[in-house]
Design an enzyme around this catalytic site. Sequence first.
Site: not given
Ligand code: NAP
Length: 284
Positions: A71, A107
Amino acid sequence: MDKKSPARIYGVLGWPTRHSLSPAMHNAAFHALKINAEYRIFEKNPQELEVFLNSLVKQNIYGLNVTVPYKEEVIAFLDNISGEARLIGAVNTIKVSGNRLEGFNTDGEGFLKHLTEDLGFNPEGKIIAIIGAGGAARAVSVYLSKNNPEAIAIYDIDKIKVSALVGYLKENFNNIEFKSADSIAGLNIAGSDLLINATPIGMKDSDPCLVDAKFIHKGLLAYDLIYNPKETKLLEIAKQKGASVSNGLGMLLYQGALSFRHFTGRPAPLEIMRQALREGVNKI
Ligand code: NAP
């Protein structure tokens, strides 16, 4: 359907992205509106990304959704990005206009539409806790901030990421109390109206529930952005404690509907897309 010209190709770009529900949702919409187009999955590894993005026109690709982990990375390949995408710092929708690539982010707006229109939750004056400070948390927190909550607290295991996001929100939105929490306990979930899980923790069976059940209360809406599984441990526990719950399927629907509008210039057939998602999620 227009059979004279070849079908326009759309798709979702990610790595890995095998289990995406976007093809089911968009193909159902194309079919319903008799648009001669097909939505595919483009699973590209980082070495393939540049060549792929530079050959969209040649491949008859008219639009893409972008998912993890690209992204932010795709921005460098685009000719223009929308104000929202700039504010969020990430693109989840690319439209090919002639030879130009335009980037959008749907989003945050998709999340907000689901939250307000389907769940009837108005963020104004509310206290909000967010776990995660990645791309999805950025989109969601920016859109919540546009709607005047009283306070937003954010926690992420990556302290640098969370302080960067909180700093950014403070710069862009006045009159909202933003807090960078250094633990889940520091999020004040017990005193919050809305809790959002914006981490991938909960997708795997072996994942723990990040939130201690003692913080969850009846007045809370627990919103997990994850939609597969349909009910994460967080939502299961929140339900048991009498809180309202939502998974991320509604956000997926509305962000997809907004992308569809960018792709085709036509309003999305929302109920057709909703039904396709319901059927798709039952098959995963
Ligand atoms: P991302 O950019 O990888 O962000 C996730 C964040 O969570 C990262 O900063 C990660 O840190 C952190 N994290 C991981 N384990 C953690 C923990 N135990 N405690 C606290 N923080 C933690 O991913 P994203 O794109 O934001 O997506 C996040 C989630 O939203 C995913 O499950 C994705 O599938 C979902 N999502 C859903 C939609 C929808 O339409 N429903 C749209 C977008 C995203 P690290 O990088 O250090 O691991």
